[in-house]
Design a protein around this motif. Structure first.
Motif, PDB file in Angstrom:
ATOM      1  N   VAL A  19       0.817  -1.223   0.000  1.00 56.99           N
ATOM      2  CA  VAL A  19       0.000   0.000   0.000  1.00 56.99           C
ATOM      3  C   VAL A  19       0.845   1.265   0.000  1.00 56.99           C
ATOM      4  N   HIS A  20       2.111   1.165   0.414  1.00 58.89           N
ATOM      5  CA  HIS A  20       2.978   2.348   0.447  1.00 58.89           C
ATOM      6  C   HIS A  20       3.876   2.444  -0.794  1.00 58.89           C
ATOM      7  N   PHE A  21       3.584   1.667  -1.840  1.00 54.94           N
ATOM      8  CA  PHE A  21       4.384   1.760  -3.060  1.00 54.94           C
ATOM      9  C   PHE A  21       4.396   3.204  -3.563  1.00 54.94           C
ATOM     10  N   CYS A  22       5.561   3.668  -3.998  1.00 56.86           N
ATOM     11  CA  CYS A  22       5.766   5.079  -4.348  1.00 56.86           C
ATOM     12  C   CYS A  22       4.883   5.526  -5.511  1.00 56.86           C
ATOM     13  N   LEU A  23       4.063   6.552  -5.263  1.00 48.98           N
ATOM     14  CA  LEU A  23       3.211   7.104  -6.312  1.00 48.98           C
ATOM     15  C   LEU A  23       4.022   7.735  -7.437  1.00 48.98           C
ATOM     16  N   GLY A  24       5.201   8.230  -7.115  1.00 53.95           N
ATOM     17  CA  GLY A  24       6.005   8.939  -8.108  1.00 53.95           C
ATOM     18  C   GLY A  24       6.925   8.057  -8.921  1.00 53.95           C
ATOM     19  N   ALA A  25       6.830   6.730  -8.766  1.00 45.12           N
ATOM     20  CA  ALA A  25       7.725   5.830  -9.494  1.00 45.12           C
ATOM     21  C   ALA A  25       7.668   6.025 -11.009  1.00 45.12           C
ATOM     22  N   PRO A  26       6.479   6.159 -11.620  1.00 42.57           N
ATOM     23  CA  PRO A  26       6.455   6.373 -13.078  1.00 42.57           C
ATOM     24  C   PRO A  26       7.181   7.646 -13.508  1.00 42.57           C
ATOM     25  N   LEU A  27       7.077   8.716 -12.705  1.00 43.39           N
ATOM     26  CA  LEU A  27       7.757   9.966 -13.042  1.00 43.39           C
ATOM     27  C   LEU A  27       9.273   9.786 -12.947  1.00 43.39           C
ATOM     28  N   ALA A  28       9.756   9.126 -11.900  1.00 43.25           N
ATOM     29  CA  ALA A  28      11.193   8.905 -11.749  1.00 43.25           C
ATOM     30  C   ALA A  28      11.742   8.087 -12.909  1.00 43.25           C
ATOM     31  N   ARG A  29      11.030   7.044 -13.287  1.00 38.65           N
ATOM     32  CA  ARG A  29      11.479   6.210 -14.409  1.00 38.65           C
ATOM     33  C   ARG A  29      11.478   7.007 -15.712  1.00 38.65           C
ATOM     34  N   MET A  30      10.463   7.813 -15.903  1.00 35.74           N
ATOM     35  CA  MET A  30      10.379   8.608 -17.123  1.00 35.74           C
ATOM     36  C   MET A  30      11.540   9.602 -17.210  1.00 35.74           C
ATOM     37  N   GLU A  31      11.870  10.254 -16.098  1.00 37.16           N
ATOM     38  CA  GLU A  31      12.980  11.203 -16.092  1.00 37.16           C
ATOM     39  C   GLU A  31      14.297  10.497 -16.427  1.00 37.16           C
ATOM     40  N   ALA A  32      14.520   9.343 -15.811  1.00 33.59           N
ATOM     41  CA  ALA A  32      15.756   8.609 -16.081  1.00 33.59           C
ATOM     42  C   ALA A  32      15.792   8.112 -17.520  1.00 33.59           C
ATOM     43  N   ARG A  33      14.647   7.727 -18.056  1.00 36.10           N
ATOM     44  CA  ARG A  33      14.563   7.219 -19.427  1.00 36.10           C
ATOM     45  C   ARG A  33      14.926   8.303 -20.435  1.00 36.10           C
ATOM     46  N   ILE A  34      14.712   9.559 -20.068  1.00 29.52           N
ATOM     47  CA  ILE A  34      15.103  10.680 -20.931  1.00 29.52           C
ATOM     48  C   ILE A  34      16.548  11.101 -20.653  1.00 29.52           C
ATOM     49  N   ALA A  35      16.893  11.203 -19.372  1.00 35.21           N
ATOM     50  CA  ALA A  35      18.181  11.770 -18.987  1.00 35.21           C
ATOM     51  C   ALA A  35      19.367  10.908 -19.401  1.00 35.21           C
ATOM     52  N   LEU A  36      19.261   9.596 -19.247  1.00 34.20           N
ATOM     53  CA  LEU A  36      20.430   8.737 -19.471  1.00 34.20           C
ATOM     54  C   LEU A  36      20.829   8.633 -20.944  1.00 34.20           C
ATOM     55  N   PRO A  37      19.922   8.268 -21.851  1.00 33.77           N
ATOM     56  CA  PRO A  37      20.352   8.218 -23.259  1.00 33.77           C
ATOM     57  C   PRO A  37      20.760   9.575 -23.796  1.00 33.77           C
ATOM     58  N   ALA A  38      20.095  10.640 -23.343  1.00 36.06           N
ATOM     59  CA  ALA A  38      20.454  11.982 -23.816  1.00 36.06           C
ATOM     60  C   ALA A  38      21.873  12.331 -23.399  1.00 36.06           C
ATOM     61  N   LEU A  39      22.252  11.967 -22.177  1.00 40.52           N
ATOM     62  CA  LEU A  39      23.601  12.243 -21.681  1.00 40.52           C
ATOM     63  C   LEU A  39      24.649  11.477 -22.485  1.00 40.52           C
ATOM     64  N   PHE A  40      24.437  10.193 -22.678  1.00 41.53           N
ATOM     65  CA  PHE A  40      25.450   9.384 -23.364  1.00 41.53           C
ATOM     66  C   PHE A  40      25.474   9.627 -24.868  1.00 41.53           C
ATOM     67  N   ASP A  41      24.354  10.083 -25.429  1.00 41.84           N
ATOM     68  CA  ASP A  41      24.353  10.489 -26.840  1.00 41.84           C
ATOM     69  C   ASP A  41      25.139  11.784 -27.031  1.00 41.84           C
ATOM     70  N   ARG A  42      24.953  12.721 -26.115  1.00 42.05           N
ATOM     71  CA  ARG A  42      25.642  14.015 -26.224  1.00 42.05           C
ATOM     72  C   ARG A  42      27.130  13.856 -25.949  1.00 42.05           C
ATOM     73  N   PHE A  43      27.477  13.011 -24.997  1.00 39.97           N
ATOM     74  CA  PHE A  43      28.880  12.855 -24.600  1.00 39.97           C
ATOM     75  C   PHE A  43      29.278  11.374 -24.685  1.00 39.97           C
ATOM     76  N   PRO A  44      29.496  10.852 -25.870  1.00 40.34           N
ATOM     77  CA  PRO A  44      29.814   9.421 -26.021  1.00 40.34           C
ATOM     78  C   PRO A  44      31.131   9.021 -25.374  1.00 40.34           C
ATOM     79  N   ASP A  45      32.026   9.984 -25.118  1.00 38.44           N
ATOM     80  CA  ASP A  45      33.313   9.678 -24.493  1.00 38.44           C
ATOM     81  C   ASP A  45      33.329  10.018 -23.006  1.00 38.44           C
ATOM     82  N   LEU A  46      32.155  10.205 -22.415  1.00 42.85           N
ATOM     83  CA  LEU A  46      32.044  10.530 -20.994  1.00 42.85           C
ATOM     84  C   LEU A  46      32.859   9.544 -20.163  1.00 42.85           C
TER      85      LEU A  46
END
Length: 413
Positions: free
Chosen positions: A357-384
Motif C-alpha cells: 500500500v505504500h508503493f511510491c506514487l512517483g515511481a512512473p515519473l522517476a522512471r520517465m525522467e531517467a529514461r530521458i536523462a540517461l540516453p540523452a547524456l550518453f548520446d551528447r557525450f559518447p566519451d564521458l
C-alpha cells in the motif's frame, strides 16, 4: 525489544552501505541494529521477508499509534523528527493512509506524468547545453565537471519544482532543506530548525497557491477533497508537500547518478546498451536493484507480535527499518551474482520503490525522467568518463540516501 545477539551500529554517514549489509546478512534474515541517535530497530536482510513485511497489515508506519518510544516523547530532538513527526502517507496506517492516498493520487495520474514529458526533455536539453559549453571551453584537460550538481540534481529538482509550482526564488531553499532531511547526523538544534524551516517553506508555497491557484500539483492538493467532502488538514497538506517534493526529486537524483556511475565502471554493460542488446529500461531497473536511491527507509512498527520464517520474533511495538539496499542484493533471491551489476539480469524484481500500500506514487515519473536523462547524456557525450578513480568517490553522508556526494566526470573523455 530483546536483543538476541550483539546489536550492530549503523554508520550514520553511510560510508559502506553494502559492506555493512553483507556483515549483517551473516547474522541471519533479521538482526537488531542501532540506527543513529540510539534508535533500535530490526534490520531485514532477506528479500522475501522484507517484501512480506512491507505488505503485512500487522506492520504500521504511524509512530503516534504504534511506537511506544515516540509515544513517550523520545527521539523528538533527533534526525527522526523530520521523518516521523508528519501527517502524510509516509507516516500513516490503515484507514488514515487510504484517505490520504486517495486525496493525493489524482496528482500523479498517468496523464499528468505524460504531460510532463516535454518539460523534462526541455530541462534535459538546457542542462546538457550548459555542460557542453563548459566542457568545450575548458577542453579535454580542463577541470572535471561534477555530474551531480550539473545534471543529476538540477534535472529532477527543476522537474518537481515545476510540477508543484515552486517559484524560482524558493528553489535554493527547498534544495537546502531536502539535503538536510537526508542527513542522519543532525544535532537536536539542527533537526528542530530544519523542521521549522521546512514548515515555513511549505506554508509559503501553499499560501501562494491559495491566493493564486494554477495548474500545478500544489494547487491540486490545496483544493483536494474526498467523496465525503473532507479536505486535507493544514498539517496534512504541508507534510504531504514535504513528502512529494522531497521524495519526488531525491530518488531520481541518485537514480541518475548511480546509473551513470554503474555504466562508467562497467563499460561492458554500457557496450550492451550501445549495441542494442540491452535497453535503457534494463539499465534503470538494474540500477534500482543494484544501487537503490534509498538504502534504509525509517521506520515501520509491529502492531502485534510477528514471527518470521526463521523463528525470529518481532515484538509488538518494535521498530523495523526498510533495508532496501540489503534486500535488493540478497543472494537467496538473486543467486551468487546478487552483488554484480548486470543489465541482462532476468527476474530483476526489486523493492526500490517499496511494495504494497505504500508503493511510491512517483515511481512512473522517476522512471520517465531517467529514461530521458540517461540516453540523452550518453548520446551528447559518447566519451564521458570518470575523472577520478572509483574508489575515491564519496557517498552522500547519510544512512538513508544512497548516492554520490559528487560525481566528477570529463564529458569529452
Amino acid at each position: 525489544m530483546e536483543a538476541q545477539q550483539q546489536t550492530v551500529r549503523i554508520d550514520p554517514l553511510g560510508r559502506d552501505i553494502h559492506g555493512e549489509a553483507a556483515h549483517i546478512r551473516g547474522l541471519g534474515s533479521a538482526a537488531l541494529v542501532e540506527l543513529p541517535a540510539g534508535v533500535h530497530a530490526w534490520y531485514i536482510s532477506e528479500f522475501e521477508v522484507l517484501k512480506q513485511l512491507l505488505r503485512d497489515p500487522r506492520v504500521s508506519k504511524d509512530p503516534r499509534q504504534h511506537w511506544p518510544p515516540w509515544q513517550r516523547g523520545e527521539f523528538r530532538d533527533t534526525w527522526l523528527l523530520t521523518w516521523l513527526d508528519r501527517e502524510n502517507m509516509l507516516c500513516s496506517y490503515g484507514e488514515d493512509h487510504k484517505r490520504l492516498r486517495k486525496l493525493v493520487a489524482p496528482a500523479f495520474t498517468a496523464r499528468r506524468t505524460a504531460a510532463m514529458l516535454p518539460r523534462v526533455e526541455r530541462i534535459t536539453t538546457e542542462l546538457l547545453d550548459a555542460m557542453e559549453v563548459r566542457a568545450r571551453r575548458d577542453g579535454p584537460g580542463g577541470e572535471p565537471l561534477d555530474l551531480r550538481s550539473a545534471y543529476a540534481h538540477p534535472l529532477p529538482m527543476n522537474v518537481i519544482c515545476e510540477l508543484f509550482g515552486v517559484p524560482e526564488e524558493q528553489r535554493p531553499e527547498m534544495k537546502r532543506l531536502m539535503d538536510l532531511i537526508m542527513d542522519t547526523t543532525l544535532s537536536a538544534e539542527q533537526a528542530g530548525q530544519t523542521a521549522v524551516d521546512m514548515q515555513a517553506a511549505c506554508t509559503a508555497l501553499s499560501e501562494a497557491k491559495r491566493a493564486e491557484p494554477g495548474e500545478d500539483l500544489t494547487s491540486v492538493l490545496v483544493s483536494a477533497r474526498d467523496e465525503e467532502g473532507s479536505a486535507l488538514s493544514e498539517k496534512e497538506l504541508l507534510d504531504t508537500l514535504l513528502l512529494m517534493i522531497g521524495a519526488g526529486h531525491e530518488t531520481t537524483v541518485n537514480l541518475i547518478g548511480n546509473a551513470v556511475h554503474a555504466l562508467l565502471t562497467h563499460p561492458e554493460q554500457l557496450h550492451l546498451v550501445r549495441e542494442a542488446k540491452a535497453s535503457w529500461d534494463d539499465v534503470i531497473e538494474e540500477t534500482l536493484r543494484w544501487a537503490p536511491s534509498i538504502a534504509n527507509l525509517p521506520l515501520r512498527f509491529a502492531v502485534e507480535e510477528i514471527e518470521l520464517p526463521d523463528g525470529t520474533t518481532i515484538r509488538q511495538g518494535d521498530a523495523i527499518v526498510s533495508t532496501i539496499a540489503s534486500a535488493n542484493r540478497d543472494p537467496v533471491k538473486y543467486g551468487g551474482t546478487a552483488a554484480e551489476f548486470d543489465v541482462l539480469r532476468s527476474g530483476g524484481e526489486h523493492l526500490a520503490f517499496g511494495h504494497g500500500v505504500h508503493f511510491c506514487l512517483g515511481a512512473p515519473l522517476a522512471r520517465m525522467e531517467a529514461r530521458i536523462a540517461l540516453p540523452a547524456l550518453f548520446d551528447r557525450f559518447p566519451d564521458l568518463a570518470l575523472a577520478v578513480p572509483p574508489e575515491d568517490l564519496a557517498q552522500v553522508p547519510s544512512a538513508i540516501a544512497h548516492g554520490f556526494a559528487s560525481l566528477p566526470v570529463r564529458p569529452l573523455g
